[in-house]
Write a protein that holds these residues in place. Structure first.
Motif, PDB file in Angstrom:
ATOM      1  N   TYR A   7       0.839  -1.201   0.000  1.00  0.00           N
ATOM      2  CA  TYR A   7       0.000   0.000   0.000  1.00  0.00           C
ATOM      3  C   TYR A   7       0.877   1.254   0.000  1.00  0.00           C
ATOM      4  O   TYR A   7       0.570   2.248  -0.672  1.00  0.00           O
ATOM      5  CB  TYR A   7      -0.915   0.008   1.222  1.00  0.00           C
ATOM      6  N   GLY A   8       1.968   1.204   0.756  1.00  0.00           N
ATOM      7  CA  GLY A   8       2.898   2.328   0.761  1.00  0.00           C
ATOM      8  C   GLY A   8       3.536   2.546  -0.595  1.00  0.00           C
ATOM      9  O   GLY A   8       3.760   3.691  -1.020  1.00  0.00           O
ATOM     10  N   VAL A   9       3.814   1.461  -1.294  1.00  0.00           N
ATOM     11  CA  VAL A   9       4.393   1.539  -2.639  1.00  0.00           C
ATOM     12  C   VAL A   9       3.449   2.274  -3.590  1.00  0.00           C
ATOM     13  O   VAL A   9       3.879   3.126  -4.372  1.00  0.00           O
ATOM     14  CB  VAL A   9       4.701   0.122  -3.167  1.00  0.00           C
ATOM     15  N   ALA A  10       2.157   1.948  -3.518  1.00  0.00           N
ATOM     16  CA  ALA A  10       1.181   2.622  -4.378  1.00  0.00           C
ATOM     17  C   ALA A  10       1.197   4.124  -4.130  1.00  0.00           C
ATOM     18  O   ALA A  10       1.156   4.925  -5.069  1.00  0.00           O
ATOM     19  CB  ALA A  10      -0.215   2.055  -4.125  1.00  0.00           C
ATOM     20  N   SER A  11       1.283   4.510  -2.877  1.00  0.00           N
ATOM     21  CA  SER A  11       1.327   5.930  -2.530  1.00  0.00           C
ATOM     22  C   SER A  11       2.585   6.602  -3.058  1.00  0.00           C
ATOM     23  O   SER A  11       2.527   7.696  -3.633  1.00  0.00           O
ATOM     24  CB  SER A  11       1.253   6.092  -1.013  1.00  0.00           C
ATOM     25  N   GLN A  12       3.719   5.926  -2.907  1.00  0.00           N
ATOM     26  CA  GLN A  12       4.995   6.537  -3.297  1.00  0.00           C
ATOM     27  C   GLN A  12       5.146   6.662  -4.807  1.00  0.00           C
ATOM     28  O   GLN A  12       5.649   7.669  -5.306  1.00  0.00           O
ATOM     29  CB  GLN A  12       6.163   5.729  -2.715  1.00  0.00           C
ATOM     30  N   ILE A  13       4.717   5.660  -5.536  1.00  0.00           N
ATOM     31  CA  ILE A  13       4.889   5.747  -6.996  1.00  0.00           C
ATOM     32  C   ILE A  13       3.983   6.829  -7.583  1.00  0.00           C
ATOM     33  O   ILE A  13       4.366   7.517  -8.537  1.00  0.00           O
ATOM     34  CB  ILE A  13       4.653   4.376  -7.675  1.00  0.00           C
ATOM     35  N   LEU A  14       2.786   7.008  -7.026  1.00  0.00           N
ATOM     36  CA  LEU A  14       1.922   8.084  -7.491  1.00  0.00           C
ATOM     37  C   LEU A  14       2.572   9.446  -7.255  1.00  0.00           C
ATOM     38  O   LEU A  14       2.330  10.402  -8.002  1.00  0.00           O
ATOM     39  CB  LEU A  14       0.576   8.042  -6.770  1.00  0.00           C
ATOM     40  N   ARG A  15       3.402   9.533  -6.235  1.00  0.00           N
ATOM     41  CA  ARG A  15       4.037  10.793  -5.865  1.00  0.00           C
ATOM     42  C   ARG A  15       5.417  10.974  -6.498  1.00  0.00           C
ATOM     43  O   ARG A  15       6.155  11.881  -6.138  1.00  0.00           O
ATOM     44  CB  ARG A  15       4.135  10.888  -4.343  1.00  0.00           C
TER      45      ARG A  15
END
Length: 239
Positions: A64-72
C-alpha cells in the motif's frame, strides 16, 4: 523548495498520476485485492504458518505504501519498500520450509532490551548465518530467480550508497540538481511494471506457503483469476 512546498507539489503530482496512469494504478489495485483475497481464505492453526502469515500482513502494508509513493514520483522509495517486501517473503518461505528455524528468527536480536548496550541492534550469529541473502534466495525456479534480480536491482537503486543512487542527478550551468519528484514517462512506466511483476512473484511465494490452507476449488479459481490479471498486465505492458 521547502518541505511545505514540496509536500504540496507531491500531492498535486499524486492526483495527476492517478489520471495519467489510471490503467497501471487500477492493475496494481487489482493485484492488491488478490492479496486481500488470499488473506481472507487462509486459516492459520500452527506455528509453521503463523509467522509467514504475519509477514504477509507486513508485505501488504508495504504494498500500500508503494502505491502511494509511486503516485508521488518517489520511485526510489517504492523500490526500497519492495526490497523489504521481497526479503520478508523470502524469510517467510524459509521459515515455512524449515520450521526448526522459528526459534532462531524469534531470537534474532538477543540484546534488544538492553538499552545502551552497543550490541542492542545487532542480530545474533545464528540469525545472520541462517537468514543470509545466500540462504534466502537459494531456491530453484523462475519465481526465485526473478525475485533475486528484483532484490539486487532495488538494493542498488534504492538502499545502497553506491553509484546507482546518483544516476538521477542532473548537471546544468555548473550546478548539480537532484529532482525530488521523478516524472519521466519511460521511467514511470518501467517503475509501475517492475513493481507489479515483483508483487506478482511475491504472491506466488505465499500461494505455495498457504497451498494446504484452503480448498482445491478455491485455489484453482484463484489461480485462474490471477492468470487473467497477468494477461491483462502483459497486454498493457506491450501496448
Amino acid at each position: 523548495m521547502g518541505i511545505i512546498e514540496y509536500l504540496e507539489a507531491e500531492n498535486r503530482l499524486a492526483e495527476e498520476s492517478r489520471i495519467c496512469w489510471h490503467q497501471e494504478f487500477d492493475l496494481f489495485c487489482e493485484l492488491s485485492e488478490f492479496y486481500e483475497r488470499l488473506l481472507s481464505a487462509v486459516k492459520i492453526s500452527d506455528k509453521k504458518t503463523q509467522i509467514p502469515a504475519e509477514l504477509f500482513l507486513v508485505i501488504m502494508k508495504l504494498m500500500y505504501g508503494v502505491a502511494s509513493q509511486i503516485l508521488r514520483g518517489r520511485h526510489s522509495d517504492a523500490w526500497a519498500l519492495t526490497r523489504g517486501a521481497i526479503e520478508a517473503a523470502a524469510i517467510a518461505y524459509r521459515l515455512w520450509e524449515h520450521p526448526e528455524l522459528i526459534r532462531v528468527y524469534e531470537r534474532a536480536y538477543p540484546n534488544i532490551g538492553k538499552t545502551g548496550n552497543h550490541r542492542q541492534w545487532q542480530p545474533s550469529f545464528a540469525y545472520r548465518q541462517n537468514f543470509s541473502t545466500l540462504k534466502l534466495f537459494d531456491q530453484s525456479g523462475s519465481t526465485w530467480r526473478n525475485l533475486k534480480v528484483f532484490y539486487d536491482m532495488f538494493s542498488a537503486m534504492a538502499t545502497h550508497a553506491g553509484p546507482a543512487v546518483l544516476s538521477y542527478h542532473e548537471a546544468s550551468d555548473d550546478a548539480l540538481f537532484l529532482p525530488f519528484l521523478e516524472a519521466g514517462e519511460q521511467d514511470i512506466k518501467k517503475c509501475w511494471y517492475s513493481l507489479m511483476l515483483a508483487y506478482h512473484e511475491i504472491l506466488k511465494v505465499f500461494l505455495q506457503i498457504f497451498k494446504d490452507r484452503w480448498s482445491v476449488h478455491e485455489a484453482d479459481l484463484f489461480g485462474q483469476d490471477l492468470l487473467v490479471w497477468r494477461h491483462k498486465a502483459g497486454v498493457l505492458m506491450e501496448g
